[in-house]
Design a protein around this motif. Structure first.
Motif, PDB file in Angstrom:
ATOM      1  N   GLY A  83      84.522 -82.659  65.769  1.00  0.00           N
ATOM      2  CA  GLY A  83      85.211 -83.118  64.561  1.00  0.00           C
ATOM      3  C   GLY A  83      86.697 -82.806  64.621  1.00  0.00           C
ATOM      4  O   GLY A  83      87.155 -82.101  65.519  1.00  0.00           O
ATOM      5  N   VAL A  84      87.453 -83.339  63.653  1.00  0.00           N
ATOM      6  CA  VAL A  84      88.908 -83.196  63.662  1.00  0.00           C
ATOM      7  C   VAL A  84      89.308 -81.730  63.468  1.00  0.00           C
ATOM      8  O   VAL A  84      90.154 -81.207  64.178  1.00  0.00           O
ATOM      9  N   VAL A  85      88.691 -81.068  62.485  1.00  0.00           N
ATOM     10  CA  VAL A  85      88.876 -79.626  62.299  1.00  0.00           C
ATOM     11  C   VAL A  85      87.485 -79.012  62.452  1.00  0.00           C
ATOM     12  O   VAL A  85      86.677 -79.083  61.528  1.00  0.00           O
ATOM     13  N   VAL A 147      93.176 -74.837  89.050  1.00  0.00           N
ATOM     14  CA  VAL A 147      94.006 -74.254  87.996  1.00  0.00           C
ATOM     15  C   VAL A 147      93.326 -74.399  86.629  1.00  0.00           C
ATOM     16  O   VAL A 147      93.209 -73.438  85.865  1.00  0.00           O
ATOM     17  N   MET A 148      92.825 -75.606  86.325  1.00  0.00           N
ATOM     18  CA  MET A 148      92.354 -75.869  84.970  1.00  0.00           C
ATOM     19  C   MET A 148      90.957 -75.311  84.684  1.00  0.00           C
ATOM     20  O   MET A 148      90.666 -74.941  83.545  1.00  0.00           O
ATOM     21  N   LEU A 149      90.117 -75.258  85.701  1.00  0.00           N
ATOM     22  CA  LEU A 149      88.756 -74.768  85.464  1.00  0.00           C
ATOM     23  C   LEU A 149      88.632 -73.276  85.782  1.00  0.00           C
ATOM     24  O   LEU A 149      88.075 -72.509  85.001  1.00  0.00           O
ATOM     25  N   ALA A 156      86.905 -74.279  78.532  1.00  0.00           N
ATOM     26  CA  ALA A 156      86.284 -73.488  77.471  1.00  0.00           C
ATOM     27  C   ALA A 156      86.340 -74.261  76.153  1.00  0.00           C
ATOM     28  O   ALA A 156      85.491 -74.082  75.283  1.00  0.00           O
ATOM     29  N   CYS A 157      87.322 -75.143  76.006  1.00  0.00           N
ATOM     30  CA  CYS A 157      87.464 -75.906  74.768  1.00  0.00           C
ATOM     31  C   CYS A 157      87.383 -77.414  74.977  1.00  0.00           C
ATOM     32  O   CYS A 157      86.999 -78.144  74.068  1.00  0.00           O
ATOM     33  N   HIS A 158      87.822 -77.891  76.158  1.00  0.00           N
ATOM     34  CA  HIS A 158      87.858 -79.342  76.421  1.00  0.00           C
ATOM     35  C   HIS A 158      86.731 -79.764  77.362  1.00  0.00           C
ATOM     36  O   HIS A 158      86.435 -79.080  78.329  1.00  0.00           O
ATOM     37  N   ASP A 182     104.197 -88.102  79.294  1.00  0.00           N
ATOM     38  CA  ASP A 182     105.311 -87.277  78.812  1.00  0.00           C
ATOM     39  C   ASP A 182     104.913 -86.480  77.574  1.00  0.00           C
ATOM     40  O   ASP A 182     105.331 -85.339  77.388  1.00  0.00           O
ATOM     41  N   TRP A 183     104.089 -87.096  76.740  1.00  0.00           N
ATOM     42  CA  TRP A 183     103.625 -86.386  75.544  1.00  0.00           C
ATOM     43  C   TRP A 183     102.672 -85.256  75.947  1.00  0.00           C
ATOM     44  O   TRP A 183     102.751 -84.148  75.421  1.00  0.00           O
ATOM     45  N   MET A 184     101.763 -85.549  76.896  1.00  0.00           N
ATOM     46  CA  MET A 184     100.837 -84.503  77.364  1.00  0.00           C
ATOM     47  C   MET A 184     101.623 -83.302  77.880  1.00  0.00           C
ATOM     48  O   MET A 184     101.300 -82.153  77.586  1.00  0.00           O
TER      49      MET A 184
ATOM     50  N   PRO B 100      94.892 -66.102  75.994  1.00  0.00           N
ATOM     51  CA  PRO B 100      95.976 -65.264  75.458  1.00  0.00           C
ATOM     52  C   PRO B 100      96.547 -65.864  74.176  1.00  0.00           C
ATOM     53  O   PRO B 100      96.861 -67.051  74.146  1.00  0.00           O
ATOM     54  N   TRP B 101      96.689 -65.065  73.137  1.00  0.00           N
ATOM     55  CA  TRP B 101      97.158 -65.609  71.848  1.00  0.00           C
ATOM     56  C   TRP B 101      98.562 -65.168  71.478  1.00  0.00           C
ATOM     57  O   TRP B 101      99.032 -65.416  70.366  1.00  0.00           O
ATOM     58  N   GLY B 102      99.254 -64.511  72.438  1.00  0.00           N
ATOM     59  CA  GLY B 102     100.609 -64.015  72.174  1.00  0.00           C
ATOM     60  C   GLY B 102     101.603 -65.111  71.796  1.00  0.00           C
ATOM     61  O   GLY B 102     102.563 -64.847  71.079  1.00  0.00           O
TER      62      GLY B 102
END
Lengths: 221, 127
Positions: A83-85, A147-149, A156-158, A182-184, B100-102
């Motif tokens: 969900g959005v939030v 790097v990302m994983l 953990a979130c995406h 560029d936004w990313m 990290p939340w700093g």
């Protein structure tokens, strides 16, 4: 001279601006602003974030790829599994949190209306965002995943395609078609510039790492 | 004490107004309560009940700490907890899946969170 400017201005208006103007009217007609914030600035308190029904669109022209927008607003799909939030959609199963019912975007525009609305949304640009920052190049998939994983645990979130991942924020599936690189780059560097109360941690990335990650994300079509 | 005249006050107000507008316009957000910060940033992994069962927890390789466990939390010092929150799991030899939340929370907000966690585990930090 003045008259010349006025005439050329009118020409530009008829050439491209006319659709954008229609688009603005359509956004009003279809009440997109009932759910989406169409004007900045972004909210700044947790209490206000909790009231958010849909993602902010007032910088849509900086964030999205136009082709993706045209398709999405005709036939929206689920982008944020939680969900959005996410806090507003938690359902408890014993002491384990699970995702309850989440809302999809209500936009169901015809192809013609979608072109006009996309034209208008693409005019909503953040004047401060640097463009031309992202340098397209060969995608170093293994290095980026390392790097990302492994190192930063973005998963953990995406959600990553095939690999899966967390559900509290947007999926990375198809993110390359959806978002302007560029936004990313700007968002990963400083998420709080765009959304002062977003639940993504800020990490101190150098340019090379940002390029590596955005390059990889852009390849996820 | 020096008396402040009406004119000075007015001038002060004018000068104050400029940085104030600048401040309101910046992305710097106001400080929040520890309970609200915990909800927004931590519940996604640590869960509504703080037992480590957030919506993201099932996909994590390492289980998020159970913040209500006096046994687990009692083994950590307050400064260690502060460091884990500010710099992330890696900084205290734990998993990188604890972010990290700093860059998100001020030191004051993190200190408040440490106290909040001590309330949740009803325990004291290891000395």
């Amino acid at each position: 001279m003045k008259r010349l400017l006025a005439i050329s201005g009118l020409l530009v208006f008829f050439a491209g601006g006319a659709l954008a103007a229609d688009g603005k009217a359509l956004v009003g007609k279809f009440k997109c602003a009932d759910c989406h914030k169409m004007q900045g600035p972004a909210v700044k308190t947790i209490a206000d974030v909790m009231k958010r029904k849909a993602p902010d669109l007032f910088y849509a022209g900086s964030k999205f790829n136009r082709d993706w927008l045209v398709k999405y607003i005709q036939n929206p799909t689920k982008l944020r599994p939680g969900g959005v939030v996410y806090l507003n959609h938690i359902k408890l199963d014993g002491d384990q949190d699970t995702v309850g019912k989440v809302l999809k975007c209500a936009s169901k525009l015809s192809a013609g209306d979608a072109e006009a609305v996309a034209d208008y949304l693409m005019t909503l640009k953040d004047p401060d965002m640097k463009t031309g920052v992202f340098k397209p190049g060969k995608v170093k998939k293994a290095r980026a995943k390392m790097v990302m994983l492994k190192k930063e645990a973005c998963n953990a979130c995406h959600m990553f395609p095939k690999k899966g991942g967390g559900v509290s924020c947007p999926t990375f599936e198809g993110i390359g078609s959806r978002l302007n690189p560029d936004w990313m780059y700007s968002f990963i560097k400083n998420p709080r510039k765009w959304d002062p109360k977003i639940w993504m941690a800020v990490r101190d990335f150098d340019d090379a790492t940002l390029q590596l990650m955005v390059n990889y994300l852009s390849s996820l079509k | 004490m020096r008396k402040i005249g009406f004119f000075n006050l007015m001038m002060g107000a004018v000068f104050m107004a400029v940085p104030l507008v600048a401040l309101l316009g910046s992305s710097d957000a106001a400080a929040e309560s520890a309970a609200d910060n915990y909800k927004l940033y931590c519940v996604q992994c640590h869960g509504t009940k703080g037992v480590g069962k957030g919506i993201n927890a099932p996909v994590l390789a390492v289980a998020p700490r159970n913040h209500t466990s006096a046994k687990d939390m009692g083994e950590l010092t307050d400064s260690g907890v502060f460091k884990a929150i500010k710099e992330g799991g890696v900084a205290v030899g734990k998993s990188t899946q604890m972010p990290p939340w700093g860059g998100v929370l001020t030191d004051d907000e993190i200190n408040d969170l440490v106290k909040h966690l001590r309330g949740m585990c009803k325990c004291e930090g290891k000395k």
